[in-house]
Write a protein that holds these residues in place. Structure first.
Motif, PDB file in Angstrom:
ATOM      1  N   GLN A 302       0.820  -1.213   0.000  1.00 56.60           N
ATOM      2  CA  GLN A 302       0.000   0.000   0.000  1.00 56.60           C
ATOM      3  C   GLN A 302       0.852   1.261   0.000  1.00 56.60           C
ATOM      4  OE1 GLN A 302      -2.451  -0.848   3.474  1.00 56.60           O
ATOM      5  NE2 GLN A 302      -4.224  -1.141   2.157  1.00 56.60           N
ATOM      6  N   ASP A 303       2.034   1.204   0.601  1.00 54.35           N
ATOM      7  CA  ASP A 303       2.843   2.419   0.731  1.00 54.35           C
ATOM      8  C   ASP A 303       4.216   2.323   0.081  1.00 54.35           C
ATOM      9  OD1 ASP A 303       3.847   0.555   2.460  1.00 54.35           O
ATOM     10  OD2 ASP A 303       4.113   1.920   4.143  1.00 54.35           O
ATOM     11  N   MET A 304       4.494   1.215  -0.623  1.00 50.48           N
ATOM     12  CA  MET A 304       5.813   1.102  -1.250  1.00 50.48           C
ATOM     13  C   MET A 304       5.847  -0.012  -2.284  1.00 50.48           C
ATOM     14  SD  MET A 304       8.285  -0.806   1.493  1.00 50.48           S
ATOM     15  CE  MET A 304       7.916  -2.464   2.080  1.00 50.48           C
ATOM     16  N   LEU A 305       6.869   0.056  -3.129  1.00 54.18           N
ATOM     17  CA  LEU A 305       7.259  -1.064  -3.981  1.00 54.18           C
ATOM     18  C   LEU A 305       8.522  -1.658  -3.369  1.00 54.18           C
ATOM     19  CD1 LEU A 305       6.943   0.410  -7.598  1.00 54.18           C
ATOM     20  CD2 LEU A 305       5.220  -0.835  -6.285  1.00 54.18           C
ATOM     21  N   LEU A 306       8.508  -2.953  -3.145  1.00 57.53           N
ATOM     22  CA  LEU A 306       9.684  -3.632  -2.620  1.00 57.53           C
ATOM     23  C   LEU A 306      10.305  -4.450  -3.735  1.00 57.53           C
ATOM     24  CD1 LEU A 306      11.580  -4.514  -0.349  1.00 57.53           C
ATOM     25  CD2 LEU A 306       9.928  -6.309   0.223  1.00 57.53           C
ATOM     26  N   LEU A 307      11.475  -4.031  -4.192  1.00 55.30           N
ATOM     27  CA  LEU A 307      12.212  -4.788  -5.192  1.00 55.30           C
ATOM     28  C   LEU A 307      13.111  -5.771  -4.461  1.00 55.30           C
ATOM     29  CD1 LEU A 307      11.386  -2.070  -6.700  1.00 55.30           C
ATOM     30  CD2 LEU A 307      13.246  -2.625  -8.261  1.00 55.30           C
ATOM     31  N   GLN A 308      12.747  -7.021  -4.557  1.00 55.85           N
ATOM     32  CA  GLN A 308      13.484  -8.065  -3.862  1.00 55.85           C
ATOM     33  C   GLN A 308      14.485  -8.692  -4.826  1.00 55.85           C
ATOM     34  OE1 GLN A 308      13.195  -9.014  -0.428  1.00 55.85           O
ATOM     35  NE2 GLN A 308      15.150  -9.865  -1.142  1.00 55.85           N
ATOM     36  N   GLY A 309      15.753  -8.321  -4.688  1.00 57.32           N
ATOM     37  CA  GLY A 309      16.791  -8.875  -5.539  1.00 57.32           C
ATOM     38  C   GLY A 309      17.303 -10.201  -5.016  1.00 57.32           C
ATOM     39  N   VAL A 310      17.771 -11.031  -5.912  1.00 55.03           N
ATOM     40  CA  VAL A 310      18.336 -12.331  -5.555  1.00 55.03           C
ATOM     41  C   VAL A 310      19.829 -12.319  -5.863  1.00 55.03           C
ATOM     42  CG1 VAL A 310      18.301 -14.817  -6.030  1.00 55.03           C
ATOM     43  CG2 VAL A 310      16.154 -13.524  -5.958  1.00 55.03           C
ATOM     44  N   MET A 314      20.575  -6.204  -6.565  1.00 51.99           N
ATOM     45  CA  MET A 314      20.300  -5.448  -5.344  1.00 51.99           C
ATOM     46  C   MET A 314      18.802  -5.331  -5.071  1.00 51.99           C
ATOM     47  SD  MET A 314      23.163  -2.393  -5.450  1.00 51.99           S
ATOM     48  CE  MET A 314      22.651  -1.809  -3.825  1.00 51.99           C
ATOM     49  N   SER A 315      18.474  -5.116  -3.810  1.00 52.03           N
ATOM     50  CA  SER A 315      17.094  -4.909  -3.378  1.00 52.03           C
ATOM     51  C   SER A 315      16.874  -3.435  -3.046  1.00 52.03           C
ATOM     52  CB  SER A 315      16.785  -5.760  -2.149  1.00 52.03           C
ATOM     53  OG  SER A 315      16.900  -7.138  -2.438  1.00 52.03           O
ATOM     54  N   TYR A 316      15.634  -2.976  -3.247  1.00 51.55           N
ATOM     55  CA  TYR A 316      15.306  -1.576  -2.986  1.00 51.55           C
ATOM     56  C   TYR A 316      13.919  -1.481  -2.366  1.00 51.55           C
ATOM     57  CZ  TYR A 316      18.949  -0.959  -6.553  1.00 51.55           C
ATOM     58  OH  TYR A 316      20.111  -1.036  -7.274  1.00 51.55           O
ATOM     59  N   GLU A 317      13.743  -0.555  -1.439  1.00 49.20           N
ATOM     60  CA  GLU A 317      12.428  -0.192  -0.933  1.00 49.20           C
ATOM     61  C   GLU A 317      12.072   1.178  -1.499  1.00 49.20           C
ATOM     62  OE1 GLU A 317      12.032  -0.316   3.269  1.00 49.20           O
ATOM     63  OE2 GLU A 317      12.551  -2.448   3.443  1.00 49.20           O
TER      64      GLU A 317
END
Length: 380
Positions: A302-310, A314-317
């Motif tokens: 609802q308040d963010m996109l969570l890029l979950q890297g493997v 890299m991962s990003y909020e």
């Protein structure tokens, strides 16, 4: 042109869901390993192994709703007589997802096959002018816009085509080197004017503006997808879209773009610009050593996109701005109202069916009761 994919339910954003799987620069080739122009190892056959692992061991268990590959599906060193077969092998790997995968053109794609054929094989709906840009909306609150970074390019068009000639003029003016793939002598962002680069045509820019205007009218948040990066803070200058400044200006003025995602550089990259747009660049599957990974997925909250890297990705909020959350909520409220209307209608229809059933039941039994009464009278 716009295409769409229907998600399983509209509960995508009410809690959270793994929305999309992402990977970039698979650059498969059925040849022995090699190195890049900069000496970086490239694992041509292993890229297919890594892609299969991404799809089957990450995307499928994560239950992503669709995948996106950010260009360069084959490598330029792939033997051209076998490009079609090699492409089939890679597309078979993506097909293991069992859900749509969206593609875009990269320079290595165009080294292998003509633009028209790539559009057909990759499921890219060609624009009216023959370009390879399109959009899709996986949820009413979100629009994904896929750019054609080689709309103006020496790659993919016949030599007498208007956009090939335009690209010739750009490189003649901007790059004095005889070898147009070389940025030697060019300084800073001017190094982007190389043959393996490209730009967006005026027609595509007008289409982009229209897409963003409609998105604003529909209270949609937008993610821009491009093979070539759009922000100089995310990549080496030679990797930028030729007219990235024009594109950025359009994106920033729209007020609805949350993020851009790109490939091409083979490196992780991130930048938050002054307009609050997040710019992400993804690493290459090709240059990931055997046993390692470079892919991921995106979760929509609802308040963010969570890029979950493997692994190496890299991962990003990405925190959504208040305006982005407000747009999203407007759409969700509309969907709730639509669902309530549908639910009310279904309840009314169910009630009508029950009432009709009761009436039919009454009519069916009434003659039997009359017969019994008549029979009793007769007996009496």
């Amino acid at each position: 042109m716009s295409i769409g994919v229907k998600l399983e339910s509209y509960s995508l954003i009410t809690a959270h869901a793994r929305c999309l799987g992402h990977a970039s620069d698979v650059q498969y080739a059925n040849i022995p390993d090699g190195v890049s122009f900069h000496g970086v190892p490239r694992f041509y056959r292993n890229s297919l192994v890594a892609l299969r692992r991404a799809v089957c061991q990450s995307w499928v268990p994560a239950d992503v709703q669709f995948g996106i590959h950010f260009g360069d599906i084959l490598d330029g060193f792939q033997p051209k007589a076998e490009s079609e077969a090699a492409l089939s092998v890679v597309l078979d790997a993506f097909a293991q997802l069992g859900k749509p995968t969206y593609h875009m053109l990269g320079n290595h794609c165009l080294y292998n096959l003509p633009r028209k054929r790539l559009n057909e094989r990759l499921g890219i709906p060609p624009a009216a002018d023959g370009g390879s840009y399109y959009s899709f909306s996986p949820h009413p609150a979100w629009l994904f816009v896929v750019l054609d970074a080689y709309d103006i390019s020496l790659l993919g068009w016949p030599e007498d085509h208007e956009r090939h000639l335009l690209a010739e003029g750009v490189l003649h003016e901007k790059n004095p080197n005889k070898e147009k793939n070389s940025p030697e002598g060019l300084v800073g962002v001017a190094r982007r004017f190389v043959k393996f680069g490209g730009g967006a045509s005026e027609v595509q820019l007008q289409w982009l503006q229209q897409q963003l205007q409609v998105a604003a009218e529909n209270s949609q948040n937008v993610v821009i997808c491009s093979h070539l990066p759009l922000n100089p803070g995310t990549c080496p200058p030679a990797c930028l879209l030729w007219n990235y400044e024009e594109v950025l200006n359009i994106l920033q003025q729209s007020g609805v773009v949350v993020a851009t995602m790109a490939g091409h550089t083979h490196q992780n990259g991130y930048m938050l610009d002054e307009a609050g747009i997040h710019h992400i660049v993804l690493p290459a599957v090709l240059e990931t050593p055997p046993g390692r990974d470079a892919h991921g997925w995106v979760e929509v909250w609802q308040d963010m996109l969570l890029l979950q890297g493997v692994d190496t990705c890299m991962s990003y909020e990405i925190q959504l701005s208040s305006a982005a959350m407000q747009r999203q909520q407007i759409v969700l409220n509309k969907q709730d109202r639509k669902h309530q209307v549908v639910q009310d209608m279904q309840q009314r229809q169910q009630g009508q069916r029950q009432q009709q059933g009761q009436q039919q039941h009454h009519h069916l039994h009434q003659p039997q009761q009359q017969t019994e009464q008549l029979g009793s009278l007769h007996v009496a």
